[in-house]
Write a protein that holds these residues in place. Structure first.
Motif, PDB file in Angstrom:
ATOM      1  N   GLU A 169      -4.850  -7.567  -3.617  1.00  0.00           N
ATOM      2  CA  GLU A 169      -5.647  -6.607  -2.853  1.00  0.00           C
ATOM      3  C   GLU A 169      -6.096  -7.236  -1.543  1.00  0.00           C
ATOM      4  O   GLU A 169      -6.640  -8.340  -1.537  1.00  0.00           O
ATOM      5  CB  GLU A 169      -6.859  -6.148  -3.649  1.00  0.00           C
ATOM      6  N   ASP A 200      -5.375  -3.581  10.501  1.00  0.00           N
ATOM      7  CA  ASP A 200      -6.753  -3.902  10.135  1.00  0.00           C
ATOM      8  C   ASP A 200      -6.955  -5.386   9.845  1.00  0.00           C
ATOM      9  O   ASP A 200      -7.925  -5.995  10.289  1.00  0.00           O
ATOM     10  CB  ASP A 200      -7.169  -3.105   8.904  1.00  0.00           C
ATOM     11  N   GLU A 223      -7.763  -2.589   0.114  1.00  0.00           N
ATOM     12  CA  GLU A 223      -8.994  -2.275  -0.614  1.00  0.00           C
ATOM     13  C   GLU A 223      -9.359  -0.801  -0.477  1.00  0.00           C
ATOM     14  O   GLU A 223      -9.774  -0.151  -1.444  1.00  0.00           O
ATOM     15  CB  GLU A 223     -10.138  -3.149  -0.111  1.00  0.00           C
ATOM     16  N   ASP A 224      -9.208  -0.252   0.730  1.00  0.00           N
ATOM     17  CA  ASP A 224      -9.507   1.155   0.987  1.00  0.00           C
ATOM     18  C   ASP A 224      -8.233   1.891   1.387  1.00  0.00           C
ATOM     19  O   ASP A 224      -8.226   2.721   2.296  1.00  0.00           O
ATOM     20  CB  ASP A 224     -10.567   1.277   2.091  1.00  0.00           C
ATOM     21  N   GLY A 273      -8.122  -0.773   5.502  1.00  0.00           N
ATOM     22  CA  GLY A 273      -7.645   0.551   5.182  1.00  0.00           C
ATOM     23  C   GLY A 273      -6.146   0.511   4.965  1.00  0.00           C
ATOM     24  O   GLY A 273      -5.537  -0.561   4.852  1.00  0.00           O
ATOM     25  N   HIS A 274      -5.527   1.675   4.934  1.00  0.00           N
ATOM     26  CA  HIS A 274      -4.104   1.784   4.617  1.00  0.00           C
ATOM     27  C   HIS A 274      -3.227   0.946   5.544  1.00  0.00           C
ATOM     28  O   HIS A 274      -2.276   0.308   5.090  1.00  0.00           O
ATOM     29  CB  HIS A 274      -3.699   3.257   4.687  1.00  0.00           C
ATOM     30  N   ASP A 297       0.813  -1.225   0.000  1.00  0.00           N
ATOM     31  CA  ASP A 297       0.000   0.000   0.000  1.00  0.00           C
ATOM     32  C   ASP A 297       0.843   1.270   0.000  1.00  0.00           C
ATOM     33  O   ASP A 297       0.664   2.164   0.834  1.00  0.00           O
ATOM     34  CB  ASP A 297      -0.975   0.011   1.174  1.00  0.00           C
ATOM     35  N   VAL A 351      -9.570   4.475   9.540  1.00  0.00           N
ATOM     36  CA  VAL A 351     -10.871   4.118   8.981  1.00  0.00           C
ATOM     37  C   VAL A 351     -11.693   3.284   9.954  1.00  0.00           C
ATOM     38  O   VAL A 351     -12.738   2.760   9.603  1.00  0.00           O
ATOM     39  CB  VAL A 351     -10.721   3.359   7.639  1.00  0.00           C
ATOM     40  N   ARG A 385     -11.020   0.398  11.497  1.00  0.00           N
ATOM     41  CA  ARG A 385     -10.982  -1.054  11.409  1.00  0.00           C
ATOM     42  C   ARG A 385      -9.827  -1.681  12.178  1.00  0.00           C
ATOM     43  O   ARG A 385      -9.731  -2.896  12.256  1.00  0.00           O
ATOM     44  CB  ARG A 385     -10.882  -1.479   9.941  1.00  0.00           C
TER      45      ARG A 385
END
Length: 292
Positions: free
Chosen positions: A255, A266, A231-232, A260-261, A134, A176, A178
């Motif tokens: 992916e 997460d 994914e995000d 999140g990042h 990422d 985010v 998570r």
């Protein structure tokens, strides 16, 4: 509830070491037997090596695993200037000093992934492979907006009156919602330092705004490369795919769903599974050992 695999990973004894690179003391933690092949986990910007405390030990059965604090981060020294070139040099120096035998595999998150790519471009034949997680590229030269962001980053870091208050204010950015709470709490405890007048974060605020890799600099390196994205996360899918083509990476972009990042916060076990898949595709005997 804190899972047993997390408790076991943190309980695994770590060696600590220090090596001076370019006049800056670089601290690292290492697991597993020295003198064996291994992997180096590289943290992102404003983070530190202990972001890998719960994952790096999973690869230490029969391998040497290292997690350095890059200059300006964690317990390493600060420098007058920072660059991806110098950070890449520090990664290889820590691997060598910690006793990784043969070409190390590098796994880097966010800025750390770009540092690993820089290492691949500069020292490719000396590496067993690079996994970039990422990471987002800077696609153009400095703009007035970029300069402004750099100037804002140079502001005096936030000061807290007590360690407890600093720890309580810790949270990953971007956030985010998570991240596993037990991982964040561990990071909070290891991310603060005492300074005159109170407590603040361990990173050097001067590290922000440094020149980064651009897409134009990417070329096939002398080692395998794999790209993972959340994914995000930060990089758009098109950017990561273009990176893959320019690097001539043989594996498709992986992916990490539902993340999140900060993938290691997460979806830590999904990240382990993704890394295991990459290592297996490269014919490496690296595999995360989990207990339930």
């Amino acid at each position: 509830m804190v899972p047993s695999w997390f408790r076991d990973a943190l309980a695994r004894p770590a060696d600590t070491g220090e090596i001076t690179v370019g006049g800056v003391p670089i601290r690292y933690r290492a697991w597993g037997p020295a003198g064996r092949p291994g992997v180096v986990f590289v943290h992102g910007g404003a983070a530190h090596g202990r972001w890998w405390d719960h994952l790096a030990p999973l690869y230490a059965d029969g391998h040497r695993v290292v997690a350095p604090d890059l200059a300006g981060h964690g317990d390493s020294g600060h420098a007058r200037r920072y660059s991806h070139d110098s950070w890449a040099e520090q990664v290889l120096a820590a691997a060598d000093d910690a006793g990784v035998a043969g070409p190390p595999v590098l796994v880097g998150h966010s800025m750390g992934g770009l540092v690993c790519l820089r290492a691949a471009l500069s020292y490719g034949p000396r590496l067993g492979g690079v996994v970039c997680v990422d990471s987002i590229l800077r696609e153009e030269d400095d703009t007035p907006e970029h300069v402004h962001r750099r100037q804002r980053a140079l502001r005096r870091p936030r000061l807290y009156p007590s360690r407890e208050e600093a720890v309580a204010r810790f949270h990953p950015i971007p956030e985010v919602g998570r991240a596993h709470r037990f991982i964040v709490e561990h990071l909070a405890e290891t991310s603060v330092r005492a300074v005159e007048g109170g407590w603040t974060w361990k990173f050097d605020p001067l590290l922000f705004g440094q020149a980064s890799l651009t897409m134009a600099e990417l070329a096939p390196p002398g080692c395998p490369v794999a790209l993972l994205r959340a994914e995000d996360g930060l990089p758009p899918p098109g950017m990561t795919e273009t990176m893959r083509r320019r690097l001539n990476a043989s594996l498709p972009v992986v992916e990490i769903a539902g993340s999140g990042h900060h993938v290691m916060l997460d979806q830590p076990l999904t990240l382990v599974a993704a890394l295991d898949g990459v290592f297996a595709a490269w014919g490496l005997p690296l595999k995360g050992r989990l207990t339930t």
